[in-house]
Design a protein around this motif. Structure first.
Motif, PDB file in Angstrom:
ATOM      1  N   ILE A  78       0.848  -1.201   0.000  1.00  0.00           N
ATOM      2  CA  ILE A  78       0.000   0.000   0.000  1.00  0.00           C
ATOM      3  C   ILE A  78       0.877   1.243   0.000  1.00  0.00           C
ATOM      4  N   GLN A  79       1.888   1.259   0.851  1.00  0.00           N
ATOM      5  CA  GLN A  79       2.802   2.401   0.900  1.00  0.00           C
ATOM      6  C   GLN A  79       3.438   2.640  -0.470  1.00  0.00           C
ATOM      7  N   GLY A  80       3.883   1.557  -1.103  1.00  0.00           N
ATOM      8  CA  GLY A  80       4.525   1.689  -2.403  1.00  0.00           C
ATOM      9  C   GLY A  80       3.578   2.182  -3.481  1.00  0.00           C
ATOM     10  N   ALA A  81       2.360   1.661  -3.487  1.00  0.00           N
ATOM     11  CA  ALA A  81       1.377   2.063  -4.491  1.00  0.00           C
ATOM     12  C   ALA A  81       1.006   3.534  -4.343  1.00  0.00           C
ATOM     13  N   VAL A  82       0.751   3.953  -3.112  1.00  0.00           N
ATOM     14  CA  VAL A  82       0.357   5.343  -2.862  1.00  0.00           C
ATOM     15  C   VAL A  82       1.516   6.288  -3.159  1.00  0.00           C
ATOM     16  N   SER A  83       2.728   5.873  -2.807  1.00  0.00           N
ATOM     17  CA  SER A  83       3.899   6.695  -3.091  1.00  0.00           C
ATOM     18  C   SER A  83       4.085   6.884  -4.593  1.00  0.00           C
ATOM     19  N   SER A  84       3.800   5.846  -5.365  1.00  0.00           N
ATOM     20  CA  SER A  84       3.894   5.943  -6.827  1.00  0.00           C
ATOM     21  C   SER A  84       2.910   6.970  -7.371  1.00  0.00           C
ATOM     22  N   VAL A  85       1.687   6.927  -6.858  1.00  0.00           N
ATOM     23  CA  VAL A  85       0.672   7.892  -7.281  1.00  0.00           C
ATOM     24  C   VAL A  85       1.086   9.304  -6.890  1.00  0.00           C
ATOM     25  N   ALA A  86       1.573   9.449  -5.658  1.00  0.00           N
ATOM     26  CA  ALA A  86       1.987  10.766  -5.172  1.00  0.00           C
ATOM     27  C   ALA A  86       3.115  11.334  -6.026  1.00  0.00           C
ATOM     28  N   MET A  87       4.088  10.494  -6.351  1.00  0.00           N
ATOM     29  CA  MET A  87       5.216  10.933  -7.170  1.00  0.00           C
ATOM     30  C   MET A  87       4.738  11.475  -8.512  1.00  0.00           C
ATOM     31  N   GLY A  88       3.820  10.770  -9.155  1.00  0.00           N
ATOM     32  CA  GLY A  88       3.309  11.209 -10.444  1.00  0.00           C
ATOM     33  C   GLY A  88       2.486  12.479 -10.358  1.00  0.00           C
ATOM     34  N   LEU A  89       1.600  12.548  -9.358  1.00  0.00           N
ATOM     35  CA  LEU A  89       0.730  13.719  -9.219  1.00  0.00           C
ATOM     36  C   LEU A  89       1.524  14.972  -8.848  1.00  0.00           C
ATOM     37  N   VAL A  90       2.528  14.810  -7.990  1.00  0.00           N
ATOM     38  CA  VAL A  90       3.364  15.962  -7.610  1.00  0.00           C
ATOM     39  C   VAL A  90       4.096  16.510  -8.833  1.00  0.00           C
ATOM     40  N   ALA A  91       4.541  15.620  -9.703  1.00  0.00           N
ATOM     41  CA  ALA A  91       5.212  16.062 -10.932  1.00  0.00           C
ATOM     42  C   ALA A  91       4.263  16.887 -11.799  1.00  0.00           C
ATOM     43  N   ILE A  92       3.021  16.428 -11.907  1.00  0.00           N
ATOM     44  CA  ILE A  92       2.026  17.150 -12.706  1.00  0.00           C
ATOM     45  C   ILE A  92       1.688  18.497 -12.069  1.00  0.00           C
ATOM     46  N   ILE A  93       1.445  18.467 -10.764  1.00  0.00           N
ATOM     47  CA  ILE A  93       1.078  19.708 -10.054  1.00  0.00           C
ATOM     48  C   ILE A  93       2.200  20.735 -10.141  1.00  0.00           C
ATOM     49  N   THR A  94       3.433  20.279  -9.935  1.00  0.00           N
ATOM     50  CA  THR A  94       4.579  21.189  -9.992  1.00  0.00           C
ATOM     51  C   THR A  94       4.723  21.803 -11.378  1.00  0.00           C
ATOM     52  N   SER A  95       4.555  20.995 -12.407  1.00  0.00           N
ATOM     53  CA  SER A  95       4.670  21.493 -13.783  1.00  0.00           C
ATOM     54  C   SER A  95       3.648  22.581 -14.072  1.00  0.00           C
ATOM     55  N   ILE A  96       2.484  22.473 -13.457  1.00  0.00           N
ATOM     56  CA  ILE A  96       1.405  23.442 -13.699  1.00  0.00           C
ATOM     57  C   ILE A  96       1.607  24.723 -12.908  1.00  0.00           C
ATOM     58  N   ILE A  97       1.923  24.593 -11.617  1.00  0.00           N
ATOM     59  CA  ILE A  97       1.940  25.780 -10.752  1.00  0.00           C
ATOM     60  C   ILE A  97       3.298  26.478 -10.672  1.00  0.00           C
ATOM     61  N   LEU A  98       4.389  25.773 -10.976  1.00  0.00           N
ATOM     62  CA  LEU A  98       5.718  26.366 -10.800  1.00  0.00           C
ATOM     63  C   LEU A  98       5.917  27.664 -11.580  1.00  0.00           C
ATOM     64  N   PRO A  99       5.557  27.726 -12.875  1.00  0.00           N
ATOM     65  CA  PRO A  99       5.771  28.982 -13.608  1.00  0.00           C
ATOM     66  C   PRO A  99       4.974  30.153 -13.051  1.00  0.00           C
ATOM     67  N   TRP A 100       3.888  29.858 -12.321  1.00  0.00           N
ATOM     68  CA  TRP A 100       3.051  30.919 -11.761  1.00  0.00           C
ATOM     69  C   TRP A 100       3.507  31.335 -10.370  1.00  0.00           C
ATOM     70  N   ILE A 101       3.856  30.348  -9.547  1.00  0.00           N
ATOM     71  CA  ILE A 101       4.152  30.654  -8.150  1.00  0.00           C
ATOM     72  C   ILE A 101       5.595  31.108  -7.940  1.00  0.00           C
ATOM     73  N   TYR A 102       6.530  30.608  -8.745  1.00  0.00           N
ATOM     74  CA  TYR A 102       7.939  30.931  -8.515  1.00  0.00           C
ATOM     75  C   TYR A 102       8.230  32.435  -8.635  1.00  0.00           C
ATOM     76  N   PRO A 103       7.734  33.117  -9.674  1.00  0.00           N
ATOM     77  CA  PRO A 103       8.019  34.575  -9.756  1.00  0.00           C
ATOM     78  C   PRO A 103       7.483  35.346  -8.555  1.00  0.00           C
ATOM     79  N   ILE A 104       6.397  34.850  -7.950  1.00  0.00           N
ATOM     80  CA  ILE A 104       5.796  35.542  -6.813  1.00  0.00           C
ATOM     81  C   ILE A 104       6.645  35.381  -5.569  1.00  0.00           C
ATOM     82  N   ILE A 105       7.033  34.147  -5.258  1.00  0.00           N
ATOM     83  CA  ILE A 105       7.795  33.882  -4.021  1.00  0.00           C
ATOM     84  C   ILE A 105       9.265  34.277  -4.185  1.00  0.00           C
ATOM     85  N   HIS A 106       9.699  34.464  -5.425  1.00  0.00           N
ATOM     86  CA  HIS A 106      11.107  34.817  -5.676  1.00  0.00           C
ATOM     87  C   HIS A 106      11.356  36.315  -5.570  1.00  0.00           C
ATOM     88  N   LEU A 107      10.310  37.117  -5.457  1.00  0.00           N
ATOM     89  CA  LEU A 107      10.466  38.569  -5.393  1.00  0.00           C
ATOM     90  C   LEU A 107      11.287  39.002  -4.181  1.00  0.00           C
TER      91      LEU A 107
END
Length: 228
Positions: A199-228
């Motif tokens: 269960i730990q391995g399966a959930v970790s696999s899902v988390a790894m994939g979803l975090v990659a997707i979420i980061t790809s979407i929000i990084l270009p928007w959030i980084y310029p804001i927090i980098h000021l």
């Protein structure tokens, strides 16, 4: 393929098998195969006076196997699909919050320490699997090579310290442990989660994939804001 490349591949495989057997005999996050194998291989290359550039061809051949290995993660995910579907919505919310917190805290800590913009950019994507991190960091002006080093370091640290921290705060739920390890330490953390249970391995696999997707979407928007 030359003899040195074959030797490096052979040594790497043997060392990892030995490290895995050690982790089975001595059950501890400090004996995580990726950690002990990395240390032993570095020592071996140093003693044999083999440079990293000479080791690169062997690394590239072994990297080809990452594709099938990643696809193989679908097996435990499928076997545990019911529990994943049951808790998917709150998990996704947690992943979004966790991803934003990881990016923000990493950049702000780097700024507080007076580190360069390049390091700040690399630290922002340290919790994402290498292929995504290397592509994403280019869009915020970071260095792909430095990013790869950050990703590997974060993965090893997360795989080693993650279970210890989860034990200290008394988080024993398999779903929660897998979610935490996959979120902060991508593939390396997932390998540690696999050792804890299916269960730990399966959930970790899902988390790894979803975090990659979420980061790809929000990084270009959030980084310029927090980098000021």
């Amino acid at each position: 393929m030359d003899s040195l490349t074959l030797l490096n591949i052979f040594i790497t495989i043997i060392v990892y098998i030995g490290a895995k057997k050690l982790s089975q005999r001595v059950s501890s996050p400090l004996t995580t195969p990726i950690l002990t194998a990395t240390i032993i291989i570095i020592v071996f290359l140093s003693l044999m006076d083999i440079s990293y550039q000479q080791y690169v061809p062997a690394k590239e051949w072994m990297t080809i196997l990452l594709g099938p290995a990643t696809v193989a993660l679908a097996v435990p995910m499928y076997k545990n699909r019911e529990i994943i579907k049951e808790k998917l919505k709150p998990a996704v919310l947690g992943l979004v919050i966790g991803t934003i917190s990881t990016i923000t805290s990493a950049v702000w800590l780097s700024k507080a320490l007076g580190l360069s913009d390049t390091i700040q950019a690399a630290s922002a994507v340290k919790a994402v699997t290498s292929p995504v991190a290397i592509e994403a960091v280019v869009h915020i002006g970071g260095d792909p090579s430095l990013t790869a080093a950050f990703v590997i370091t974060a993965g090893i640290f997360g795989a080693v310290m993650g279970p210890i921290i989860l034990n200290l705060v008394e988080i024993s739920d398999p779903f929660s442990r897998g979610l935490g390890l996959g979120t902060v330490s991508h593939g390396i953390g997932t390998s540690q989660a696999m050792m804890e249970g299916p269960i730990q391995g399966a959930v970790s696999s899902v988390a790894m994939g979803l975090v990659a997707i979420i980061t790809s979407i929000i990084l270009p928007w959030i980084y310029p804001i927090i980098h000021l």
